[in-house]
Design a protein around this motif. Sequence first.
Motif, PDB file in Angstrom:
ATOM      1  N   ALA A  91       0.836  -1.206   0.000  1.00 42.85           N
ATOM      2  CA  ALA A  91       0.000   0.000   0.000  1.00 42.85           C
ATOM      3  C   ALA A  91       0.867   1.250   0.000  1.00 42.85           C
ATOM      4  N   VAL A  92       1.944   1.233   0.781  1.00 44.13           N
ATOM      5  CA  VAL A  92       2.872   2.368   0.802  1.00 44.13           C
ATOM      6  C   VAL A  92       3.519   2.543  -0.567  1.00 44.13           C
ATOM      7  N   GLY A  93       3.943   1.430  -1.184  1.00 40.61           N
ATOM      8  CA  GLY A  93       4.579   1.496  -2.495  1.00 40.61           C
ATOM      9  C   GLY A  93       3.662   2.042  -3.579  1.00 40.61           C
ATOM     10  N   ILE A  94       2.378   1.670  -3.537  1.00 42.14           N
ATOM     11  CA  ILE A  94       1.415   2.189  -4.518  1.00 42.14           C
ATOM     12  C   ILE A  94       1.207   3.682  -4.337  1.00 42.14           C
ATOM     13  N   LEU A  95       1.184   4.121  -3.079  1.00 42.88           N
ATOM     14  CA  LEU A  95       0.866   5.518  -2.779  1.00 42.88           C
ATOM     15  C   LEU A  95       2.044   6.468  -2.989  1.00 42.88           C
ATOM     16  N   LEU A  96       3.264   5.983  -2.846  1.00 42.26           N
ATOM     17  CA  LEU A  96       4.435   6.866  -2.901  1.00 42.26           C
ATOM     18  C   LEU A  96       4.522   7.727  -4.172  1.00 42.26           C
ATOM     19  N   PRO A  97       4.383   7.148  -5.383  1.00 39.66           N
ATOM     20  CA  PRO A  97       4.481   7.998  -6.577  1.00 39.66           C
ATOM     21  C   PRO A  97       3.348   9.025  -6.682  1.00 39.66           C
ATOM     22  N   VAL A  98       2.258   8.781  -5.960  1.00 34.52           N
ATOM     23  CA  VAL A  98       1.140   9.728  -5.956  1.00 34.52           C
ATOM     24  C   VAL A  98       1.435  10.891  -5.019  1.00 34.52           C
ATOM     25  N   VAL A  99       1.912  10.579  -3.831  1.00 38.92           N
ATOM     26  CA  VAL A  99       2.215  11.608  -2.827  1.00 38.92           C
ATOM     27  C   VAL A  99       3.503  12.347  -3.166  1.00 38.92           C
ATOM     28  N   PHE A 100       4.490  11.615  -3.699  1.00 41.00           N
ATOM     29  CA  PHE A 100       5.775  12.210  -4.097  1.00 41.00           C
ATOM     30  C   PHE A 100       6.007  11.929  -5.578  1.00 41.00           C
ATOM     31  N   PRO A 101       5.387  12.712  -6.459  1.00 39.60           N
ATOM     32  CA  PRO A 101       5.502  12.458  -7.902  1.00 39.60           C
ATOM     33  C   PRO A 101       6.856  12.905  -8.460  1.00 39.60           C
ATOM     34  N   THR A 102       7.908  12.268  -7.980  1.00 37.88           N
ATOM     35  CA  THR A 102       9.276  12.544  -8.401  1.00 37.88           C
ATOM     36  C   THR A 102       9.930  11.244  -8.829  1.00 37.88           C
ATOM     37  N   ALA A 103      11.130  11.342  -9.412  1.00 33.92           N
ATOM     38  CA  ALA A 103      11.842  10.139  -9.834  1.00 33.92           C
ATOM     39  C   ALA A 103      12.142   9.234  -8.645  1.00 33.92           C
ATOM     40  N   SER A 104      12.532   9.827  -7.516  1.00 35.40           N
ATOM     41  CA  SER A 104      12.835   9.018  -6.336  1.00 35.40           C
ATOM     42  C   SER A 104      11.574   8.383  -5.765  1.00 35.40           C
ATOM     43  N   GLY A 105      10.471   9.117  -5.750  1.00 35.04           N
ATOM     44  CA  GLY A 105       9.207   8.560  -5.278  1.00 35.04           C
ATOM     45  C   GLY A 105       8.763   7.401  -6.144  1.00 35.04           C
ATOM     46  N   LEU A 106       8.939   7.536  -7.457  1.00 39.59           N
ATOM     47  CA  LEU A 106       8.580   6.466  -8.389  1.00 39.59           C
ATOM     48  C   LEU A 106       9.481   5.252  -8.179  1.00 39.59           C
ATOM     49  N   ALA A 107      10.785   5.480  -8.032  1.00 38.04           N
ATOM     50  CA  ALA A 107      11.729   4.378  -7.888  1.00 38.04           C
ATOM     51  C   ALA A 107      11.467   3.573  -6.613  1.00 38.04           C
ATOM     52  N   VAL A 108      11.303   4.268  -5.496  1.00 38.73           N
ATOM     53  CA  VAL A 108      11.060   3.566  -4.231  1.00 38.73           C
ATOM     54  C   VAL A 108       9.704   2.864  -4.266  1.00 38.73           C
ATOM     55  N   GLY A 109       8.701   3.543  -4.827  1.00 38.20           N
ATOM     56  CA  GLY A 109       7.380   2.923  -4.937  1.00 38.20           C
ATOM     57  C   GLY A 109       7.410   1.673  -5.795  1.00 38.20           C
ATOM     58  N   ALA A 110       8.132   1.724  -6.925  1.00 40.46           N
ATOM     59  CA  ALA A 110       8.238   0.560  -7.818  1.00 40.46           C
ATOM     60  C   ALA A 110       8.930  -0.601  -7.114  1.00 40.46           C
ATOM     61  N   ILE A 111       9.970  -0.308  -6.341  1.00 40.08           N
ATOM     62  CA  ILE A 111      10.695  -1.367  -5.638  1.00 40.08           C
ATOM     63  C   ILE A 111       9.802  -2.007  -4.575  1.00 40.08           C
ATOM     64  N   LEU A 112       9.080  -1.186  -3.804  1.00 42.56           N
ATOM     65  CA  LEU A 112       8.194  -1.731  -2.774  1.00 42.56           C
ATOM     66  C   LEU A 112       7.063  -2.545  -3.398  1.00 42.56           C
ATOM     67  N   PHE A 113       6.532  -2.053  -4.509  1.00 42.14           N
ATOM     68  CA  PHE A 113       5.467  -2.783  -5.191  1.00 42.14           C
ATOM     69  C   PHE A 113       5.994  -4.116  -5.717  1.00 42.14           C
ATOM     70  N   GLY A 114       7.144  -4.075  -6.393  1.00 40.29           N
ATOM     71  CA  GLY A 114       7.715  -5.306  -6.931  1.00 40.29           C
ATOM     72  C   GLY A 114       8.098  -6.295  -5.851  1.00 40.29           C
ATOM     73  N   ALA A 115       8.548  -5.787  -4.718  1.00 41.07           N
ATOM     74  CA  ALA A 115       9.007  -6.654  -3.629  1.00 41.07           C
ATOM     75  C   ALA A 115       7.866  -7.305  -2.873  1.00 41.07           C
ATOM     76  N   THR A 116       6.624  -6.933  -3.193  1.00 35.59           N
ATOM     77  CA  THR A 116       5.498  -7.459  -2.419  1.00 35.59           C
ATOM     78  C   THR A 116       4.449  -8.202  -3.233  1.00 35.59           C
ATOM     79  N   PHE A 117       4.162  -7.795  -4.463  1.00 33.04           N
ATOM     80  CA  PHE A 117       2.961  -8.331  -5.103  1.00 33.04           C
ATOM     81  C   PHE A 117       3.062  -9.823  -5.396  1.00 33.04           C
ATOM     82  N   MET A 118       4.228 -10.315  -5.816  1.00 35.75           N
ATOM     83  CA  MET A 118       4.361 -11.769  -6.012  1.00 35.75           C
ATOM     84  C   MET A 118       4.615 -12.477  -4.690  1.00 35.75           C
TER      85      MET A 118
END
Length: 397
Positions: A288-315
Amino acid sequence: MTVWAGRPLGLLISGVLALFIAMGVGRFAYTPILPFMMERQFFGEAGAGALASANYAGYLAGAVMAAWFSGSERRLGRLKLSLVISVLTTALMGLTTLFPLWLALRFISGFAGAAVFVYASGVVMDGLAGLRGFAGASGVFYGGVGAGIAASGLAVPLLEASFGWQGTWLGLALLCAMLLSTGWRGLQEVGDRRPAPPASGSSGKGFRRVGPRMLRLQLVYGLEGLGYIVTGTFLVAYAQSVPAMKELSYWSWVLVGAAAMPSCWMWSKLQGYWGQERTLFFSMLLQAVGILLPVVFPTASGLAVGAILFGATFMGITTLAVSLARRLAVYDAGRSVGLLTAIYGAGQMAGPAAAGLFAALSGSYRWSLAGAAVIVLIGACIIIIPIHAKGRSTCPM
């Protein structure tokens, strides 16, 4: 004997390739290719959501079919046929520009993907059960999805630059065909470790009585399917629409896949320390944090951390849920996994269509992603609700 020697290793590698083909590419390559197809103005946000939902409608139908025929002696044949269909539908996506045909192809691809997931889970997990290193092997097996996502994330921009979006679909299909030929012979039933027959009193038709923990798992996994798939479908398109994130948009999908590859092994290990339901709670909270990060912090770093958290959890969440379902229904594990996958598929089918329509009306994917994060968070909260069985609490906390 261990998983990591001889025939079991071949089965494991072939299982990884099966998930790479049908899930990592057949199902998820659509996400990085989507912006290129939208640039050609074949469809808008609502059309993108409709195509995604067609795929997940097929996934739902395939999961129901696989659940009903899970105990069949023909599951290996169905698995291999579904892999062939997955490769063919990937290729055919690049040979037409007719939207109705795309809808049909994505439906068929989803159907084949669900069949591959359920049947491969049964063939591989039953084949490796009881061997030393089984827990780690299951994490490696489900990591095949992440490997396919990472590979498609890397390949799509390169293929598109040289061959266009149509050549991208065809190039990915060629890669999958080569991998399928490599892993074909390794997909075999292991005779002395086939699934146990149903307990006495079970007719083999219909489903056995579902206990409270299984009902809760089904509800939570359905919410996970509804929530995660919004990011799984629109992450790259959303990043493309935000100037500060545009340059990292395609790399974000590579980050998702790279983080997903070891995640199944990692969460499989953690559940041994924390318990399955508690581990599910933490993984869904992080997602949930990973999905929300690029929305709350629409920056390259927000996208990168959000993508990593999302990838590290969904499977990882899928690995945990399937593992828990198999433990709660040991004598009917195949059908339980199939039914669980069907409920997950129902959530997936609804998510992209609703999110795409809402994005078309609002002009942004932001609110759709925020809503997805809330849905996953609700699922995380439900999984820690105490359940009492025979006077004893089964609360994971």
